[in-house]
Design a protein around this motif. Structure first.
Motif, PDB file in Angstrom:
ATOM      1  N   ALA A 178      58.972  36.626  72.031  1.00 27.92           N
ATOM      2  CA  ALA A 178      58.638  35.664  73.263  1.00 27.92           C
ATOM      3  C   ALA A 178      57.858  36.529  74.191  1.00 27.92           C
ATOM      4  CB  ALA A 178      60.032  35.377  73.808  1.00 27.92           C
TER       5      ALA A 178
ATOM      6  N   THR B 161      57.737  32.188  71.665  1.00 26.33           N
ATOM      7  CA  THR B 161      58.399  31.238  72.910  1.00 26.33           C
ATOM      8  C   THR B 161      57.425  31.992  74.182  1.00 26.33           C
ATOM      9  OG1 THR B 161      60.052  30.621  71.830  1.00 26.33           O
ATOM     10  CG2 THR B 161      60.045  30.528  74.071  1.00 26.33           C
TER      11      THR B 161
ATOM     12  N   GLY C  90      56.729  31.980  78.621  1.00 27.60           N
ATOM     13  CA  GLY C  90      57.025  31.543  79.849  1.00 27.60           C
ATOM     14  C   GLY C  90      56.392  31.998  80.840  1.00 27.60           C
TER      15      GLY C  90
ATOM     16  N   ALA D 200      58.137  27.280  77.803  1.00 25.31           N
ATOM     17  CA  ALA D 200      59.586  26.978  77.787  1.00 25.31           C
ATOM     18  C   ALA D 200      60.222  27.242  79.002  1.00 25.31           C
ATOM     19  CB  ALA D 200      60.275  27.910  76.533  1.00 25.31           C
TER      20      ALA D 200
ATOM     21  N   CYS E 106      65.508  34.632  79.325  1.00 27.21           N
ATOM     22  CA  CYS E 106      66.435  35.022  77.985  1.00 27.21           C
ATOM     23  C   CYS E 106      67.862  34.140  77.973  1.00 27.21           C
ATOM     24  CB  CYS E 106      66.929  36.216  78.089  1.00 27.21           C
ATOM     25  SG  CYS E 106      65.600  37.594  78.000  1.00 27.21           S
TER      26      CYS E 106
ATOM     27  N   THR F 269      66.519  30.261  76.740  1.00 25.86           N
ATOM     28  CA  THR F 269      65.683  30.324  75.297  1.00 25.86           C
ATOM     29  C   THR F 269      66.674  30.850  74.336  1.00 25.86           C
ATOM     30  OG1 THR F 269      64.663  32.620  75.673  1.00 25.86           O
ATOM     31  CG2 THR F 269      63.533  30.446  76.357  1.00 25.86           C
TER      32      THR F 269
ATOM     33  N   CYS G 138      61.306  40.413  73.652  1.00 20.38           N
ATOM     34  CA  CYS G 138      60.392  39.816  74.431  1.00 20.38           C
ATOM     35  C   CYS G 138      59.658  40.951  74.960  1.00 20.38           C
ATOM     36  CB  CYS G 138      61.133  39.276  75.953  1.00 20.38           C
ATOM     37  SG  CYS G 138      62.554  37.731  75.434  1.00 20.38           S
TER      38      CYS G 138
END
Length: 230
Positions: free
Chosen positions: A4, A117, A119, A143, A165, A168, A175
């Motif tokens: 991510a 993913t 953010g 997300a 965290c 997701t 990450c």
């Protein structure tokens, strides 16, 4: 393994000075009623260079949430209703055209194609942030989006990152936090994430290197960095 990527917004997805430099001068003039001496005091308090319309490294505007910046403005200008000032600043910021630091739709599509993913966590308010991301055409690739007023705190605290965290199911160690300020990198470090600095904000490379695992010119460098660190 990076699963991510979490981005800061201003100075990371969007070039900070190109977006906010000239606009903020207009805001400062309005908040000081055109009083030259008051304008100079407010610019100094905010770390803003009136000669160049640029923010200085360490400016409170770069990393602090809007309500903190509003308190600085209120202290200098003598305004008593900080909540109203904050709301006014948030309303105005929603309308400011953002200057992307890269081809954001193409980059987000490429990162998502790698199975990542994505953010955004910002010290801007949530609603203006979402508006900026919508206008950039990337909000649907994300997300998770959080502002300082989303209930998770603000950077340099790790709350927004840990909330990502939790939302997701991805562990912090998997990450990467990408940002242009030491606040971004400090939040990522406390959260236990890989920390990547970018140079599209006012901070210089030397400011970021002690706090980052890598420093890139801009977010366009992420795919190559990921390839090199797979």
């Amino acid at each position: 393994m990076i699963r991510a990527i979490i981005f800061d917004k201003d100075g990371t997805l969007f070039d900070f000075n190109a977006t906010w430099g000239a606009f903020v001068r207009t805001l400062l003039v309005a908040e000081t009623g055109g009083d030259p001496a008051l304008l100079r005091r407010l610019a100094a308090a905010l770390g803003y260079d009136l000669a160049t319309n640029l923010f200085l490294p360490g400016s409170v505007v770069i990393a602090e949430p809007t309500n903190v910046v509003a308190r600085v403005v209120a202290d200098v200008t003598g305004q008593w209703d900080v909540a109203a000032l904050t709301a006014r600043m948030n309303d105005i910021s929603t309308t400011v055209p953002q200057m992307p630091a890269a081809d954001l739709p193409a980059l987000m599509t490429a990162l998502r194609a790698r199975g990542l993913t994505l953010g955004v966590v910002t010290n801007d308010a949530e609603l203006p942030a979402i508006r900026h991301l919508e206008d950039a055409g990337i909000v649907d690739e994300l997300a998770f989006v959080a502002g300082y007023d989303s209930g998770f705190g603000a950077k340099p605290g790790p709350g927004q990152l840990l909330a990502f965290c939790a939302a997701t199911g991805i562990a912090p160690a998997d990450c990467a936090m990408v940002g242009d300020s030491t606040h971004d990198l400090a939040a990522g470090r406390v959260a236990g994430m890989v920390c990547i600095g970018v140079l599209t904000g006012p901070a210089a490379r030397d400011d970021l290197v002690p706090h980052a695992d890598a420093v890139l010119v801009n977010i366009d460098g992420l795919p190559d960095w990921l390839n090199a660190n797979a």
